[in-house]
Design a protein around this motif. Sequence first.
Motif, PDB file in Angstrom:
ATOM      1  N   ALA A  23       0.824  -1.206   0.000  1.00  0.00           N
ATOM      2  CA  ALA A  23       0.000   0.000   0.000  1.00  0.00           C
ATOM      3  C   ALA A  23       0.860   1.259   0.000  1.00  0.00           C
ATOM      4  CB  ALA A  23      -0.926  -0.003   1.213  1.00  0.00           C
ATOM      5  N   ALA A  24       1.941   1.237   0.794  1.00  0.00           N
ATOM      6  CA  ALA A  24       2.809   2.414   0.884  1.00  0.00           C
ATOM      7  C   ALA A  24       3.512   2.683  -0.440  1.00  0.00           C
ATOM      8  CB  ALA A  24       3.829   2.225   1.996  1.00  0.00           C
ATOM      9  N   SER A  25       3.887   1.626  -1.153  1.00  0.00           N
ATOM     10  CA  SER A  25       4.573   1.815  -2.433  1.00  0.00           C
ATOM     11  C   SER A  25       3.648   2.408  -3.493  1.00  0.00           C
ATOM     12  CB  SER A  25       5.142   0.481  -2.927  1.00  0.00           C
ATOM     13  OG  SER A  25       4.100  -0.430  -3.229  1.00  0.00           O
ATOM     14  N   THR A  26       2.344   2.246  -3.295  1.00  0.00           N
ATOM     15  CA  THR A  26       1.379   2.804  -4.235  1.00  0.00           C
ATOM     16  C   THR A  26       1.235   4.314  -4.056  1.00  0.00           C
ATOM     17  OG1 THR A  26       0.168   0.713  -4.113  1.00  0.00           O
ATOM     18  CG2 THR A  26      -0.974   2.551  -5.122  1.00  0.00           C
ATOM     19  N   LEU A  27       1.519   4.795  -2.843  1.00  0.00           N
ATOM     20  CA  LEU A  27       1.373   6.225  -2.548  1.00  0.00           C
ATOM     21  C   LEU A  27       2.622   6.996  -2.954  1.00  0.00           C
ATOM     22  CD1 LEU A  27      -0.235   5.826   0.993  1.00  0.00           C
ATOM     23  CD2 LEU A  27      -1.407   6.392  -1.143  1.00  0.00           C
ATOM     24  N   SER A  28       3.028   6.828  -4.194  1.00  0.00           N
ATOM     25  CA  SER A  28       4.243   7.481  -4.663  1.00  0.00           C
ATOM     26  C   SER A  28       3.945   8.885  -5.170  1.00  0.00           C
ATOM     27  CB  SER A  28       4.893   6.666  -5.785  1.00  0.00           C
ATOM     28  OG  SER A  28       4.125   6.743  -6.965  1.00  0.00           O
ATOM     29  N   VAL A  29       4.984   9.685  -5.245  1.00  0.00           N
ATOM     30  CA  VAL A  29       4.855  11.039  -5.776  1.00  0.00           C
ATOM     31  C   VAL A  29       4.346  11.001  -7.214  1.00  0.00           C
ATOM     32  CG1 VAL A  29       6.167  13.106  -6.433  1.00  0.00           C
ATOM     33  CG2 VAL A  29       6.661  11.946  -4.263  1.00  0.00           C
ATOM     34  N   PHE A  30       4.803  10.004  -7.969  1.00  0.00           N
ATOM     35  CA  PHE A  30       4.426   9.923  -9.379  1.00  0.00           C
ATOM     36  C   PHE A  30       2.948   9.555  -9.541  1.00  0.00           C
ATOM     37  CE2 PHE A  30       8.972   8.713  -9.150  1.00  0.00           C
ATOM     38  CZ  PHE A  30       9.492   9.844  -9.765  1.00  0.00           C
ATOM     39  N   LEU A  56      -5.123   0.237  -5.081  1.00  0.00           N
ATOM     40  CA  LEU A  56      -4.382   0.256  -3.820  1.00  0.00           C
ATOM     41  C   LEU A  56      -4.875  -0.850  -2.896  1.00  0.00           C
ATOM     42  CD1 LEU A  56      -3.400   3.397  -1.801  1.00  0.00           C
ATOM     43  CD2 LEU A  56      -4.404   1.457  -0.618  1.00  0.00           C
ATOM     44  N   VAL A  57      -6.191  -0.966  -2.751  1.00  0.00           N
ATOM     45  CA  VAL A  57      -6.761  -1.990  -1.867  1.00  0.00           C
ATOM     46  C   VAL A  57      -6.460  -3.390  -2.391  1.00  0.00           C
ATOM     47  CG1 VAL A  57      -8.915  -2.919  -0.939  1.00  0.00           C
ATOM     48  CG2 VAL A  57      -8.573  -0.440  -1.042  1.00  0.00           C
ATOM     49  N   ALA A  58      -6.594  -3.584  -3.710  1.00  0.00           N
ATOM     50  CA  ALA A  58      -6.338  -4.898  -4.297  1.00  0.00           C
ATOM     51  C   ALA A  58      -4.872  -5.289  -4.146  1.00  0.00           C
ATOM     52  CB  ALA A  58      -6.732  -4.897  -5.770  1.00  0.00           C
ATOM     53  N   LYS A  59      -3.978  -4.330  -4.352  1.00  0.00           N
ATOM     54  CA  LYS A  59      -2.546  -4.612  -4.229  1.00  0.00           C
ATOM     55  C   LYS A  59      -2.183  -4.993  -2.804  1.00  0.00           C
ATOM     56  CE  LYS A  59       1.934  -2.528  -5.361  1.00  0.00           C
ATOM     57  NZ  LYS A  59       2.622  -1.291  -5.857  1.00  0.00           N
TER      58      LYS A  59
END
Length: 255
Positions: free
Chosen positions: A203-210, A245-248
């Motif tokens: 989940a944290a890796s999905t919250l990227s700047v990009f 995000l939830v699925a990942k």
Amino acid sequence: MDDTSPRPSYEPPPVEAHASPGPAPRLTAAQRLWTVFTSPGQVFADIAVKPTWVLCLVLMALLAVAVQLVVLPHLDNEATLRARLGERAEGISDEQIEQMVAQGEKFTRFAPVIGLVVSPIAFAIMAAIFFVLLKIVGSDTDYVRTFSTALHAYWPPSVVASVLTAVLIQRVDKIPQQEFTNIVKSHPGAFLPPDAPAWLSAAASTLSVFNIWIVALLIIGFKVVGKVSTGRAAVAALVPWVVWLVAKAGLASLF
């Protein structure tokens, strides 16, 4: 003998008024690719007039292939496999591991070609999802404009992320594939400890700047091209991202 009966007066047929031409796009397809970095609203207003997608789609696919060609030599396939197997790797002999790695490397050779084919399909499907959501929130835009908007929203973050990845990957020799997303420290997951829960890291890796940059551009684009309010544009842009995000996180916790 004179004919004194009245003659019908001649009336010319009515001339149909020509519709005034609509506004013409100000930017070419190539100009949109660099203008979207500095003036995304101008580009999306241009897309609303006349959408373009071929050049952007081709460059996005080539960009994905180029990144793979740069990154693949730096991936440690054996370490990647052992990390995926986890505790099960202890019951597998070294010879079996080597065979599995060799089979994986044969498949990896075709990864750039697969990416070249899959990337356009993925964007087409993603645009279809955005198109449906825009219809739900009340937009009357068409699929081609939605497709063009999505491509141009993804273009700037993808270019910057790819360049940074290609540069920073040169500083390492071999790394497992699981550590690839941490090459560019653009998300909270890159700063979590190795023993952090898998769902939290995913989940944290999905919250990227990009990704945040992409969502912001999608909201701007959907508001302009879709002619909806900022709130409705945000719904159309955020729903797929939140589901992803939830699925990942859920898949990471299971596997």
